[in-house]
Design an enzyme around this catalytic site. Sequence first.
Site, PDB file in Angstrom:
ATOM      1  N   CYS A 116      51.414  40.539  77.810  1.00  0.00           N
ATOM      2  CA  CYS A 116      50.488  41.587  77.815  1.00  0.00           C
ATOM      3  C   CYS A 116      51.311  42.956  77.874  1.00  0.00           C
ATOM      4  CB  CYS A 116      49.814  41.209  79.373  1.00  0.00           C
ATOM      5  SG  CYS A 116      48.595  40.024  79.144  1.00  0.00           S
ATOM      6  N   HIS A 256      46.408  48.272  81.906  1.00  0.00           N
ATOM      7  CA  HIS A 256      46.178  46.706  81.443  1.00  0.00           C
ATOM      8  C   HIS A 256      44.633  46.203  82.016  1.00  0.00           C
ATOM      9  CE1 HIS A 256      46.359  43.205  79.687  1.00  0.00           C
ATOM     10  NE2 HIS A 256      46.681  42.467  80.619  1.00  0.00           N
ATOM     11  N   ASN A 286      39.890  40.701  78.922  1.00  0.00           N
ATOM     12  CA  ASN A 286      41.416  40.918  78.742  1.00  0.00           C
ATOM     13  C   ASN A 286      41.832  40.621  77.181  1.00  0.00           C
ATOM     14  OD1 ASN A 286      44.296  41.108  78.713  1.00  0.00           O
ATOM     15  ND2 ASN A 286      44.470  39.895  80.514  1.00  0.00           N
TER      16      ASN A 286
HETATM   17  O1  UT7 Z   1      46.899  39.529  81.522  1.00  0.00           O
HETATM   18  C1  UT7 Z   1      47.847  38.650  82.122  1.00  0.00           C
HETATM   19  C2  UT7 Z   1      47.956  38.592  83.441  1.00  0.00           C
HETATM   20  N1  UT7 Z   1      47.007  37.823  83.970  1.00  0.00           N
HETATM   21  C3  UT7 Z   1      46.436  38.130  85.018  1.00  0.00           C
HETATM   22  O2  UT7 Z   1      46.715  39.411  85.827  1.00  0.00           O
HETATM   23  C4  UT7 Z   1      45.377  37.254  85.872  1.00  0.00           C
HETATM   24  C5  UT7 Z   1      45.609  37.197  87.404  1.00  0.00           C
HETATM   25  N2  UT7 Z   1      44.545  36.438  88.178  1.00  0.00           N
HETATM   26  C6  UT7 Z   1      43.522  36.694  88.373  1.00  0.00           C
HETATM   27  O3  UT7 Z   1      42.879  37.618  87.586  1.00  0.00           O
HETATM   28  C7  UT7 Z   1      42.483  35.680  89.008  1.00  0.00           C
HETATM   29  O4  UT7 Z   1      43.517  35.043  89.719  1.00  0.00           O
HETATM   30  C8  UT7 Z   1      41.578  35.007  88.463  1.00  0.00           C
HETATM   31  C9  UT7 Z   1      40.366  35.559  87.673  1.00  0.00           C
HETATM   32  C10 UT7 Z   1      41.914  34.135  87.245  1.00  0.00           C
HETATM   33  C11 UT7 Z   1      40.809  33.664  89.195  1.00  0.00           C
HETATM   34  O5  UT7 Z   1      40.386  34.460  90.520  1.00  0.00           O
HETATM   35  P1  UT7 Z   1      40.603  34.112  91.867  1.00  0.00           P
HETATM   36  O6  UT7 Z   1      39.877  34.945  92.686  1.00  0.00           O
HETATM   37  O7  UT7 Z   1      42.229  33.995  91.991  1.00  0.00           O
HETATM   38  O8  UT7 Z   1      40.237  32.423  92.125  1.00  0.00           O
HETATM   39  P2  UT7 Z   1      40.934  31.174  92.524  1.00  0.00           P
HETATM   40  O9  UT7 Z   1      41.774  30.627  91.086  1.00  0.00           O
HETATM   41  O10 UT7 Z   1      41.495  31.280  93.553  1.00  0.00           O
HETATM   42  O11 UT7 Z   1      39.629  30.321  92.410  1.00  0.00           O
HETATM   43  C12 UT7 Z   1      38.712  30.317  93.684  1.00  0.00           C
HETATM   44  C13 UT7 Z   1      37.723  29.181  93.433  1.00  0.00           C
HETATM   45  C14 UT7 Z   1      38.150  27.824  93.158  1.00  0.00           C
HETATM   46  O12 UT7 Z   1      37.409  26.763  93.743  1.00  0.00           O
HETATM   47  P3  UT7 Z   1      37.543  26.172  95.097  1.00  0.00           P
HETATM   48  O13 UT7 Z   1      39.100  25.540  94.876  1.00  0.00           O
HETATM   49  O14 UT7 Z   1      37.878  27.422  96.013  1.00  0.00           O
HETATM   50  O15 UT7 Z   1      36.509  25.418  95.282  1.00  0.00           O
HETATM   51  C15 UT7 Z   1      38.110  27.744  91.722  1.00  0.00           C
HETATM   52  O16 UT7 Z   1      37.896  26.542  91.203  1.00  0.00           O
HETATM   53  O17 UT7 Z   1      36.897  29.559  92.254  1.00  0.00           O
HETATM   54  C16 UT7 Z   1      36.961  28.380  91.393  1.00  0.00           C
HETATM   55  N3  UT7 Z   1      36.800  29.128  90.219  1.00  0.00           N
HETATM   56  C17 UT7 Z   1      35.764  29.254  89.353  1.00  0.00           C
HETATM   57  N4  UT7 Z   1      34.269  29.385  89.840  1.00  0.00           N
HETATM   58  C18 UT7 Z   1      33.297  29.644  89.122  1.00  0.00           C
HETATM   59  C19 UT7 Z   1      37.668  29.213  89.174  1.00  0.00           C
HETATM   60  N5  UT7 Z   1      37.091  29.647  88.062  1.00  0.00           N
HETATM   61  C20 UT7 Z   1      35.933  29.858  88.243  1.00  0.00           C
HETATM   62  C21 UT7 Z   1      34.760  30.156  87.497  1.00  0.00           C
HETATM   63  N6  UT7 Z   1      33.478  30.129  87.602  1.00  0.00           N
HETATM   64  N7  UT7 Z   1      35.113  30.587  85.924  1.00  0.00           N
END
Ligand code: UT7
Length: 332
Positions: A116, A256, A286
């Site tokens: 990125c 970004h 993104n």
């Molecule tokens: O550009 C390159 C660099 N990349 C980034 O900067 C991305 C950085 N990361 C992020 O933006 C975030 O970590 C994400 C958007 C990818 C994920 O958000 P999060 O708040 O970190 O969620 P998480 O991974 O901690 O997941 C929380 C919960 C999980 O369920 P449990 O284990 O708490 O039951 C996931 O399974 O949300 C669940 N989950 C979803 N639920 C509904 C993960 N994806 C989804 C989804 N819809 N699409």
Amino acid sequence: MQKIRAAITAVGGYVPDYVLTNAELETIIETTDEWITSRTGIKERHIQKGEGLGTSDMATEAVKQLLQKRGIDPMEIDLVICATTTPDMQFPATANIISDKVGMKNAFGYDVNAACCSFLYSLTTGAQFIETGLYKKVIIIGADKMSSIMNYEDRTTCIIFGDGAGAVLLEPNDEGNGLMDSILRSDGAGRAFLHQKAGGSVKPATIETVMNKEHYVYQEGQTVFKFAVKNMADVSAEIMERNNLTSDDIAWLVPHQANLRIISATGERMGLPAEKVMINIQKYGNTTNGTLPLCLWEWESQLKKGDNLILAAFGGGFTWGATYIKWAYDGK
Ligand code: UT7
């Protein structure tokens, strides 16, 4: 005499027509519009559809628009750098393919891949050729067809990414405007948390790698998030400090577009009110290397000569950085 700086003198952009909404994603994977909006800020993203189309086709549209806006012939371009993580092919470079499609026959070109952060790395690299006086017209493209490496069964990644391309023209400036400073960083230890498992020289494509879905983006979201929030904010604050800039001096943060929460944290760390932060993640998601030039493209009409802009990015690698630009022309 003023130092010759590399200034952006035109911007072009392109996003494909097809819009993939959160509502449509709700029909494909187990997710909700509410979850995607509250966790990322994304409402929809554009996807390139159509057989035989790739990153170079979006970039070609962005470059043609840029040349038309500046009123210059493709043959005047000296160098083309394409920042991309999703090249048309492993080789040749996508920059070469774009040059051919646009008719930039006098230019040489190459790709830069720093995930990125490739657009920031490319901008800084391209600026050197202008500052030394070697070249007069350098095009920097940021383009990615993220849908080509997206697993639409993986709800943790496919909701984030979209396709798009932007391009800027760099020309010499002796009025004190242009690229003023850059801080670019990388830490290869971060590769464990964001990468594509197969398709490179370590693990070439086989039937097994395809069956195991190893040609898609792999991301450990929470870990990447933590590093992104800290490093993007830190490097943005550092470039302000190094150039004696206060929040009042800055006209725009161009961040970004990976996650609205990362963007907000960076803006807050810099002491900027929300209206000085370019945000279009809700429309495009993104687009990896498309994010920064697409922001410049959308906000071009509001930019004024002498405006101080800070561009900041964080991505796979890990790679991150910030660039300070004094804008060189009034938008229309
Ligand atoms: O550009 C390159 C660099 N990349 C980034 O900067 C991305 C950085 N990361 C992020 O933006 C975030 O970590 C994400 C958007 C990818 C994920 O958000 P999060 O708040 O970190 O969620 P998480 O991974 O901690 O997941 C929380 C919960 C999980 O369920 P449990 O284990 O708490 O039951 C996931 O399974 O949300 C669940 N989950 C979803 N639920 C509904 C993960 N994806 C989804 C989804 N819809 N699409």
